[in-house]
Motif scaffolding. Structure first.
Motif, short mmCIF file in Angstrom:
data_model
loop_
_atom_site.label_atom_id
_atom_site.label_comp_id
_atom_site.label_asym_id
_atom_site.label_seq_id
_atom_site.Cartn_x
_atom_site.Cartn_y
_atom_site.Cartn_z
N GLU A 209 37.18 121.44 81.35
CA GLU A 209 38.10 120.42 81.86
C GLU A 209 38.64 120.81 83.23
O GLU A 209 38.78 119.96 84.11
N SER A 210 38.94 122.09 83.43
CA SER A 210 39.50 122.51 84.71
C SER A 210 38.50 122.36 85.85
O SER A 210 38.90 122.26 87.02
N ALA A 215 32.59 115.14 80.37
CA ALA A 215 31.79 114.82 79.19
C ALA A 215 31.67 116.01 78.24
O ALA A 215 31.96 115.90 77.05
N PRO A 216 31.22 117.20 78.72
CA PRO A 216 31.18 118.34 77.80
C PRO A 216 32.56 118.77 77.33
O PRO A 216 32.70 119.26 76.20
N ALA A 217 33.58 118.59 78.16
CA ALA A 217 34.94 118.94 77.72
C ALA A 217 35.37 118.05 76.57
O ALA A 217 35.94 118.53 75.57
N ASN A 245 39.85 113.44 78.65
CA ASN A 245 38.53 113.54 79.24
C ASN A 245 37.74 112.24 79.15
O ASN A 245 37.04 111.88 80.10
N TYR A 246 37.87 111.51 78.05
CA TYR A 246 37.21 110.20 77.98
C TYR A 246 37.85 109.22 78.96
O TYR A 246 37.17 108.38 79.54
N THR A 255 38.08 105.95 74.44
CA THR A 255 39.44 106.44 74.64
C THR A 255 40.41 105.74 73.71
O THR A 255 41.26 106.37 73.06
N ILE A 256 40.28 104.42 73.60
CA ILE A 256 41.18 103.64 72.74
C ILE A 256 41.03 104.09 71.28
O ILE A 256 42.03 104.21 70.55
#
Length: 438
Positions: A209-210, A215-217, A245-246, A255-256
């Motif tokens: 993420e950083s 996507a992999p996160a 991330n999404y 995400t929803i």
């Protein structure tokens, strides 16, 4: 100490062909070509290889440094690091500065992996910032050796592994950092060690993420959800990671789905406070997906929930967004109602800026409906607040003057009349006693 031994060190550098180089632009490690002799000499053990560094004591017989000698070496290297940094700040990344950076890192190896990794992180950042491509690659090669050494341990030290990953990050070798965790994860899976799997996945998710590998996160946080079946607080943190991330990927439908799961977790754990902000985010995602009925439902739920939690800022945002939807759908009566509700909400929180903005929107709405008197009344209210806040006074005065002029209620004297009646200095001025407006 650094000045005393500079000539000896340069002769040693010549012997191993370690010369400082610079490369315009960003370092690109895959393209850097290093002489095998240079790599071999840099990676050789500094405690026993020849020629011997001047900072190391000479022995009649080959032996490792004693604990006392190691402490003395550590103090000398600290001094060298301070002197080198001072010269760098004064002169920049000169050849001599780069040489001493690499010299210090190499000698730190004698003091142990922890000390060496700390030096690589600090020096590696300077080398990267100054596009020293060859030196960056040498450090990366040394990190690969450290990686092999740490992973060869029956139980790898995860704290040192974390420092190794941080060093790879400093050198921008993120793929190598990810690979370290993936190797550890595979071993933990084979050993059936769920606790180790969870810790490694957490580190891997944070790393990905950083570095904006959303996507992999997201996938890593999803995998972590399997480790939080009985821990609601942990599940909430992992759900937040999936959602972040999404959302950054723009995969709003997914995400929803996870946002709704998170709302459910908050309800199960009796945590109503975060729900209004979350339902507002869901409403906005539905809006962006152009699923307006769902968006309106979530905006309404947000408004009700936010008022129940005294979260007037969230309630105001929900009303503003909902008003924008109805305005786009040409439903002015609903828009007017929502703005009036927003005025009530802003008054609850004594939000002058929110009140001013809402009166501005109301004025524009009334203008569009050809209701000049209502528009003038709204702009007057906004102007009073603007003058108290010392913000946007000219804007509202111009709005009012334009409307009044169109209605024939603002008299504009010809220029000649102004010239015939010049303004004279005031006589017997009265003291200002405060704003008289009710």
């Amino acid at each position: 100490m650094a000045n005393t031994h500079s000539r000896s060190w340069r002769r040693w550098l010549v012997a191993i062909a370690l010369t400082a180089t610079s490369w315009a632009g960003q370092p690109r490690l895959a393209e850097a070509q290093l002489a095998p002799s240079l790599v071999e000499q840099f990676l050789s053990d500094p405690e026993f290889s020849e020629p011997r560094d001047p900072l190391l004591p000479e022995f009649a017989v080959e032996r490792p440094l004693s604990p006392l000698e190691r402490r003395e070496l550590a103090a000398e290297l600290d001094e060298l690091a301070l002197e080198t940094e001072a010269r760098y700040l004064e002169e920049g990344a000169t050849e001599e500065v780069v040489i001493d950076w690499m010299r210090e890192v190499r000698l730190r190896r004698i003091l142990g992996i922890e000390a060496e990794l700390a030096a690589i992180q600090r020096v590696g950042l300077r080398l990267w910032e100054n596009s020293q491509a060859d030196e960056v690659q040498l450090l990366s090669l040394r990190l690969q050796e450290i990686q092999a050494e740490l992973l060869a341990q029956p139980v790898p030290d995860l704290e040192l592994i974390g420092e190794l990953v941080a060093a790879f990050e400093v050198l921008r070798d993120v793929d190598a950092a990810v690979a370290v965790y993936e190797i550890l994860l595979e071993r933990a899976v084979q050993a059936g060690d769920r606790e180790a799997q969870q810790q490694i996945l957490e580190n891997l998710a944070s790393l990905r993420e950083s570095w904006f590998r959303f996507a992999p996160a997201a996938a890593t946080y999803e995998a972590l959800l399997d480790f939080a079946d009985e821990d609601d607080l942990l599940a909430i943190e992992y759900l937040k990671g999936v959602i972040r991330n999404y959302q950054d990927l723009g995969e709003l439908a997914t995400t929803i789905e996870y946002q709704r799961r998170l709302v459910g977790k908050y309800e199960e754990t009796l945590q109503p406070q975060p729900i209004p902000a979350l339902t507002l985010a869901i409403a906005r995602n539905f809006r962006d997906l152009e699923q307006l009925t769902e968006a309106q439902n979530y905006y309404s739920a947000t408004y009700s929930g936010a008022l129940a939690q005294a979260q007037t800022d969230v309630a105001s945002d929900a009303l503003q967004d909902l008003a924008a939807l109805y305005l786009a759908d040409d439903q002015p009566e609903d828009v007017q109602y929502l703005y009036e509700q927003r005025l009530a909400v802003e008054r609850l929180s004594y939000n002058g800026y929110g009140l001013m903005q809402t009166f501005d929107h109301l004025g524009q709405l009334y203008e569009a409906q050809d209701l000049p008197d209502s528009a003038i009344a709204a702009y007057k209210e906004a102007l009073i607040i603007a003058e108290h806040l010392h913000h946007r006074e000219r804007y509202f005065k111009l709005r009012l003057q334009t409307l009044l002029l169109e209605q024939g209620r603002l008299e504009v004297l010809p220029l000649v009349n102004h010239l015939a009646s010049p303004v004279e200095p005031l006589r017997d001025p009265t003291l200002w006693t405060g704003n008289q407006r009710s």
